[in-house]
Enzyme design. Sequence first.
Site, mmCIF file in Angstrom:
data_model
loop_
_atom_site.group_PDB
_atom_site.id
_atom_site.type_symbol
_atom_site.label_atom_id
_atom_site.label_comp_id
_atom_site.label_asym_id
_atom_site.label_seq_id
_atom_site.Cartn_x
_atom_site.Cartn_y
_atom_site.Cartn_z
ATOM 1 C CG ASP A 9 21.030 -7.979 -28.324
ATOM 2 O OD1 ASP A 9 21.260 -8.371 -29.494
ATOM 3 O OD2 ASP A 9 20.046 -7.260 -28.044
ATOM 4 C CB ILE A 11 22.823 -5.456 -31.162
ATOM 5 C CG1 ILE A 11 22.889 -4.146 -31.958
ATOM 6 C CG2 ILE A 11 22.651 -5.163 -29.676
ATOM 7 C CD1 ILE A 11 21.615 -3.312 -31.875
ATOM 8 C CB SER A 12 26.463 -6.058 -27.285
ATOM 9 O OG SER A 12 27.589 -5.721 -26.487
ATOM 10 N N PRO A 13 28.993 -5.212 -29.534
ATOM 11 C CG PRO A 13 30.152 -3.203 -29.881
ATOM 12 C CD PRO A 13 28.770 -3.773 -29.773
ATOM 13 C CB ALA A 15 27.867 -9.234 -26.028
#
Length: 216
Positions: A9, A11-13, A15
Site C-alpha cells: 500500500d 501509505i506504508s513507508p 513498503a
Amino acid sequence: MKHIDFYLDFISPYAYLAFEHLPQALEGLSYSVDYRPVLLGAVIRHHGQLGPAEIPVKRSWTYRHVMWLGHAHGIPIDMPATHPYNPLPHLRLALAASGAAHTSRLLTETLFREVWRGGAEAADPARLAALQARLAPALAPDDAAVKARLKANTEEALARGVFGVPAFVVDEQLFWGFDSLPALRAYLQGDPWFAGPQWRDADQRPSALAPAAPRA
C-alpha cells in the site's frame, strides 16, 4: 525461477523502503515479481489491529525509524506533509493505469516516489490530477472494475495470511516487513533451514491468550 507476490500500500513507508531495496536485497537471484496493491486499512481492521499511526508513541517511533532506515540504506525518503492520509486514489490509479491486478515496477515506483519523495501533500487534488494525467488520462480510477480489482487483491492477501505490508508470498510462504528481506533471499537461495522444524513448527504450540475475533 521463483515467483514473488509483493503486497503493498502506498501509505506504508516500510513498503516503500522494501520496494526500493528489493533489487539490491535479491541481487544475483533469478525471480519474478508481481506488485499487488491492497488497502492496508482493510487488512488491519480485518485482524482487529490498530495501525502504527493510530498509537501516538508508536507513530513517533515509526516515522523516526523509517527515516533512519532510509539513511542507513541510502534510500531517499521524505515524510509527506500529512501522514497518514487516504491512499485510495493512489491505489485505484495504480490499478487503473495497469489494467490488471498487479502493477509494473516502473508504475509502482512512480506512485511510491510521488508519495515518499519531496515532502509534499500526497493527497493534494492538483497533484493527484496531474499524476492521473501522466499515468492514465483516459481511465477512471473510480470505475467499478478498478474498485473491484483492489477489493479482490485485498481479499486475496487476507486469504494468504497477509496481516500487514510489505508482504511477500512465494510458494505460499509469507515474509512480512522490510526486515524480512534477508530471510526472503535465503529462502529463494534454497536454504534448507526453511524445511526444518524451526521454521515449520515455530507456531505449533498452545497460547495462553484468547484469540482476538476478526473484525467484520
